[in-house]
Design a protein around this motif. Structure first.
Motif, PDB file in Angstrom:
ATOM      1  N   LYS A 254      65.903  53.506  51.719  1.00 15.08           N
ATOM      2  CA  LYS A 254      67.322  53.873  51.815  1.00 15.08           C
ATOM      3  C   LYS A 254      67.892  53.995  50.406  1.00 15.08           C
ATOM      4  N   PRO A 255      68.564  55.116  50.114  1.00 18.82           N
ATOM      5  CA  PRO A 255      69.085  55.260  48.754  1.00 18.82           C
ATOM      6  C   PRO A 255      70.226  54.283  48.496  1.00 18.82           C
ATOM      7  N   GLU A 256      70.347  53.889  47.231  1.00 19.33           N
ATOM      8  CA  GLU A 256      71.435  53.010  46.805  1.00 19.33           C
ATOM      9  C   GLU A 256      72.782  53.673  47.122  1.00 19.33           C
ATOM     10  N   THR A 257      72.866  54.946  46.853  1.00 18.98           N
ATOM     11  CA  THR A 257      74.149  55.628  47.006  1.00 18.98           C
ATOM     12  C   THR A 257      73.946  57.117  47.306  1.00 18.98           C
ATOM     13  N   THR A 258      74.937  57.708  47.958  1.00 24.04           N
ATOM     14  CA  THR A 258      74.967  59.159  48.201  1.00 24.04           C
ATOM     15  C   THR A 258      76.308  59.666  47.691  1.00 24.04           C
ATOM     16  N   ALA A 259      76.287  60.689  46.865  1.00 24.34           N
ATOM     17  CA  ALA A 259      77.547  61.226  46.355  1.00 24.34           C
ATOM     18  C   ALA A 259      77.549  62.736  46.499  1.00 24.34           C
ATOM     19  N   VAL A 260      78.738  63.285  46.714  1.00 18.88           N
ATOM     20  CA  VAL A 260      78.904  64.724  46.860  1.00 18.88           C
ATOM     21  C   VAL A 260      80.019  65.168  45.912  1.00 18.88           C
ATOM     22  N   GLN A 261      79.700  66.105  45.045  1.00 23.54           N
ATOM     23  CA  GLN A 261      80.696  66.611  44.106  1.00 23.54           C
ATOM     24  C   GLN A 261      81.084  68.032  44.505  1.00 23.54           C
TER      25      GLN A 261
ATOM     26  N   GLU B 169      69.206  55.273  62.407  1.00 26.07           N
ATOM     27  CA  GLU B 169      69.545  54.799  61.059  1.00 26.07           C
ATOM     28  C   GLU B 169      69.761  53.288  61.025  1.00 26.07           C
ATOM     29  N   ALA B 170      70.365  52.740  62.095  1.00 27.43           N
ATOM     30  CA  ALA B 170      70.600  51.293  62.112  1.00 27.43           C
ATOM     31  C   ALA B 170      69.282  50.539  62.135  1.00 27.43           C
ATOM     32  N   ALA B 171      68.329  51.012  62.963  1.00 31.99           N
ATOM     33  CA  ALA B 171      67.038  50.339  63.060  1.00 31.99           C
ATOM     34  C   ALA B 171      66.296  50.422  61.723  1.00 31.99           C
ATOM     35  N   LEU B 172      66.361  51.562  61.073  1.00 29.80           N
ATOM     36  CA  LEU B 172      65.662  51.735  59.792  1.00 29.80           C
ATOM     37  C   LEU B 172      66.361  50.959  58.677  1.00 29.80           C
ATOM     38  N   ALA B 173      67.693  50.938  58.715  1.00 33.60           N
ATOM     39  CA  ALA B 173      68.449  50.273  57.644  1.00 33.60           C
ATOM     40  C   ALA B 173      68.124  48.786  57.586  1.00 33.60           C
ATOM     41  N   GLU B 174      67.869  48.179  58.752  1.00 33.40           N
ATOM     42  CA  GLU B 174      67.506  46.751  58.780  1.00 33.40           C
ATOM     43  C   GLU B 174      66.300  46.459  57.904  1.00 33.40           C
ATOM     44  N   ARG B 175      65.431  47.457  57.743  1.00 34.09           N
ATOM     45  CA  ARG B 175      64.215  47.267  56.937  1.00 34.09           C
ATOM     46  C   ARG B 175      64.300  48.009  55.601  1.00 34.09           C
ATOM     47  N   GLY B 176      65.512  48.481  55.288  1.00 30.57           N
ATOM     48  CA  GLY B 176      65.699  49.127  53.978  1.00 30.57           C
ATOM     49  C   GLY B 176      65.302  50.589  53.928  1.00 30.57           C
ATOM     50  N   PHE B 177      65.215  51.236  55.110  1.00 26.96           N
ATOM     51  CA  PHE B 177      64.787  52.639  55.153  1.00 26.96           C
ATOM     52  C   PHE B 177      65.883  53.559  55.681  1.00 26.96           C
ATOM     53  N   THR B 178      65.674  54.846  55.509  1.00 30.20           N
ATOM     54  CA  THR B 178      66.525  55.876  56.120  1.00 30.20           C
ATOM     55  C   THR B 178      65.631  57.023  56.557  1.00 30.20           C
ATOM     56  N   LEU B 179      66.071  57.769  57.599  1.00 30.80           N
ATOM     57  CA  LEU B 179      65.370  59.004  57.940  1.00 30.80           C
ATOM     58  C   LEU B 179      65.957  60.158  57.138  1.00 30.80           C
ATOM     59  N   GLY B 180      67.256  60.076  56.851  1.00 34.70           N
ATOM     60  CA  GLY B 180      67.904  61.128  56.066  1.00 34.70           C
ATOM     61  C   GLY B 180      68.158  62.391  56.859  1.00 34.70           C
TER      62      GLY B 180
END
Lengths: 497, 497
Positions: free
Chosen positions: B223-230, B128-139
């Motif tokens: 990478k999503p702007e935000t993650t929320a759980v209700q 995730e850190a490597a992907l986040a640097e480029r604005g991505f996520t594996l999820g």
């Protein structure tokens, strides 16, 4: 236009009509090229060659080889053997006209899990009719939907026109039974599992080499209230591709995205492929002065409740406005939905006139899509140069993914003096395109399957180890190599036959 | 709580901390049971048995067997052999404490296609850190995310907590390289293909038997702007299941759905599992008089832009109101997101006290979910009856699909007089639960994999033909049976060891 009305009309026609001997579809059903289409072919490919007529002839088949004891009943009559001897490719049609037996639907739906069990010969309309009775749909609509069967889809890794929303056949199959000389094998129906490798995926794509699929359990979904397709014109291919990729990554619940390149857009809109849904748009097109010769037609589809479809298409329009695409409304989409299974008929009308047409398809990561399209176009356009012949090439995207896209090519060329020479022309085009695909690292086929034409390119794609593993599996299930022995793993170049 | 802050904190901790010898996670990191949790265990399982302490002892390993020439470098030191000799299961922990070497990330991202190449030992936070640097996520966020590796995920068909949105690891892997005694094999990276069976799916789930995965190419997403759980409380399990199924079939872009049964809800909310996110909710819970003892806690997650997340959660709330579920807001979800990788630490705190806990999981079609839960609960609750011992069982759904769902069970029992007798108790529980799964046609594992514990049940699930085909593949890639020979295909009942 309600889909259920269309469906019952299709089924009624299926049962009152006769599958054609030696051609696509049903007796009496034809799609004739429009005068504009003929002009376009004359300009882009040349005057027609000799017509390839349907010359039926009596055949004598050799006695069947002795068969081992198989765990299912088999047919060995001359008629059945002949009927299953050929597919529906251009070369199959040129070489031999074939007829197929009607399929028998065999369906059970569990309404909670949405699982439905079908006999392998159940055709697309029969699948949808059985599911519709209980309020479900499979959502799998390949162009061959009227004729193709659920067993065939699974055996060849088929992909439907709404794969973006419903998934490929691999995603839709939950369980299978196969029968081979060495085993009758039922693969469990599970929503997901980590119990070793997913062996459903070893059967799907095995093209009969591991056994005959005798039953398929599919994942059906509640039938959507409505399906709508909205048309847009993107200013050029690059911006069209960018929009398709953005929409694919978006959370919008779209069921289909389709983007034609500029030549295909010109043919579809300004010239009119046969009774094309887009022919009537020529005037609109010419009026849209902001969009030039590089314009690319885009179709965006959504399925669901009226509200879901409105929200999805409104969201898509907003993304598309950012690349300066222009909406053409839902009219062209309605025509496309109505006619989407009829295009293959055009092939035979053209053969009667002296032009041949065929299609091929691939998938590549987004980063290589433009390069791949250029390489295949160049290969096809120049393959017949030494004969002084031209091929015309159209291309579209119809199956986008997170990391890449399919590319679907339609090409046209003149027939030669006799059927063998026409086939030789086709073989040169096919080889050139296949080599081009391999050279850019694209898959040799996205949804048509390997069969025998693509088999010489398979090892380059899956490696020596891949060939060995699939070969092992085939030998275990069918030790004497009796089932479909010439597809998938037989690397003989049948383009030279 | 911004996800990137959490991520850098996790990475900083990873690099400053030492992986624990003989336990989950890192030195100094523990999760202690709360006083209420201890009361609950006393009431539902009984007073603790003897503590299972960490008794490290010197070991002498036999000389390694002579190895054939392998196409990659291998480690044969005693330390490396020991470190990879055991997993992180309850029995592994009881039998032997292990340490693992830090993984080396090795990443290339193509920003257009979102493809990223990783070395197999790259851990979740490093990916995730490597992907986040480029604005991505594996999820991909399994509970073991802090420790597990991308090669391990692919080898065992892992599934992350947000699989509803991002897919299972099978969907996220686009290409691989594997090395085996017989071959070094690179599987092409393609968005989709119909070129024979999908051999990526033969490697995934092969648990090392077909070779060592030396490189994995994954499909990353922006990478999503935000993650929320209700959080919601459904009135009972039946209505909770109906809501989960309806939401799974809906076009809402949800990334996660989780539904606890009533016992798990009671433990999570009224009792407090350790420093559970839900402990603070007890008062709210009691105040909600409309919801009785059958209440089921539900967590609904969405990822994306603020607007996407709002729309998705609002749509979910509307569906849930139809089954009379009550919203608890986003507070519990924030706690859950913060603590979701910490629960495994509790296992060792309980061992220190004299209770053992483990988990098992499965997947079934929707129509059999209630029956399957009942069968497994009954099997676990009664397995130790002849000893006068009880087991307490909690269950939740965390991976819903169109046609069915996963079921995840957590069970608790008292330790016995010595570690071997404790293992024997566990083996009886495990056998009883596994037999129950098989009897209702559920998969033996949804995402934990086969390993050696589940191997005796594999043939029932994939059939004689399935075992033969995977065995063929293993023999072709590794003719002498050198790689991971005791997992997947070795049917020895290691519960008797």
């Amino acid at each position: 236009v309600s889909q259920s009305v269309e469906l019952s009309a299709i089924l009624a026609k299926m049962h009152e009509r006769t599958r054609r001997l030696g051609g696509w579809g049903f007796e009496g059903e034809t799609v004739e090229p429009s005068p504009r289409m003929l002009d376009w072919l004359r300009s882009n490919v040349g005057a027609p060659g000799p017509a390839v007529r349907d010359n039926s002839f009596p055949v004598t088949l050799p006695e069947p080889r002795p068969l081992p004891r198989l765990p299912i009943a088999v047919e060995t009559t001359a008629r059945d053997r002949l009927l299953h001897a050929r597919g529906q490719g251009l070369i199959d049609i040129i070489r031999l006209r074939s007829r197929t037996v009607p399929a028998v639907p065999d369906v059970v739906v569990d309404p909670v899990s949405g699982l439905a069990v079908f006999g392998p010969g159940t055709t697309g309309p029969e699948v949808e009719a059985a599911l519709a009775e209980r309020g479900f749909t499979l959502g799998h609509f390949p162009q061959s939907w009227e004729l193709a069967t659920v067993g065939g889809w699974a055996a060849t890794r088929s992909s439907g026109q709404e794969s973006l929303g419903y998934g490929r056949i691999e995603d839709l199959v939950a369980g299978m039974e196969i029968v081979a000389p060495a085993a009758r094998w039922r693969l469990h129906t599970q929503p997901a599992s980590a119990a070793g490798p997913d062996l459903h995926r070893l059967i799907m794509g095995s093209e009969g080499r591991l056994g005959v699929i005798t039953e398929v359990t599919v994942r059906a979904r509640p039938k959507p209230e409505t399906t709508a397709v909205q048309a847009f014109l993107a200013p050029d291919l690059e911006r069209g591709l960018e929009a398709v990729r953005t929409l694919t990554l978006s959370p919008l619940p779209l069921s289909m995205l389709r983007l034609s390149d500029a030549p295909e857009t010109a043919v579809a809109m300004a010239i009119g492929l046969a009774d094309s849904p887009f022919a009537g748009l020529a005037r609109n097109y010419l009026r849209l002065r902001g969009i030039g010769d590089e314009a690319c037609l885009m179709l965006v589809g959504a399925s669901g409740s009226g509200r879901t479809v409105r929200t999805a298409l409104r969201g898509a329009a907003s993304v598309l406005s950012r690349v300066r695409a222009v909406s053409l409304g839902r009219g062209p989409g309605r025509h496309w939905l109505r006619d989407r299974f009829r295009h293959p008929y055009l092939r035979e009308a053209l053969l009667d006139l002296g032009w041949a047409t065929d299609t091929l398809e691939t998938a590549v990561p987004w980063s290589r899509a433009v390069e791949c399209r250029a390489a295949v176009r160049r290969a096809l356009e120049t393959a017949l140069e030494s004969d002084g012949e031209r091929a015309a090439v159209l291309c579209h995207i119809s199956h986008p993914y997170v990391d890449g896209t399919s590319l679907y090519f339609t090409f046209f060329f003149r027939t030669a003096d006799d059927p063998d020479a026409t086939i030789e022309r086709w073989a040169r085009l096919k080889r050139a395109a296949s080599d081009a695909l391999v050279s850019v690292g694209a898959t040799i086929t996205h949804h048509h399957g390997i069969g025998s034409w693509h088999a010489p390119w398979l090892e380059t794609e899956i490696g020596e180890a891949g060939i060995a593993l699939v070969g092992d599996a085939a030998r275990t299930m069918d030790p004497e190599g009796l089932i479909n022995p010439h597809v998938l793993l037989d690397p003989t170049d049948r383009l030279r036959e």
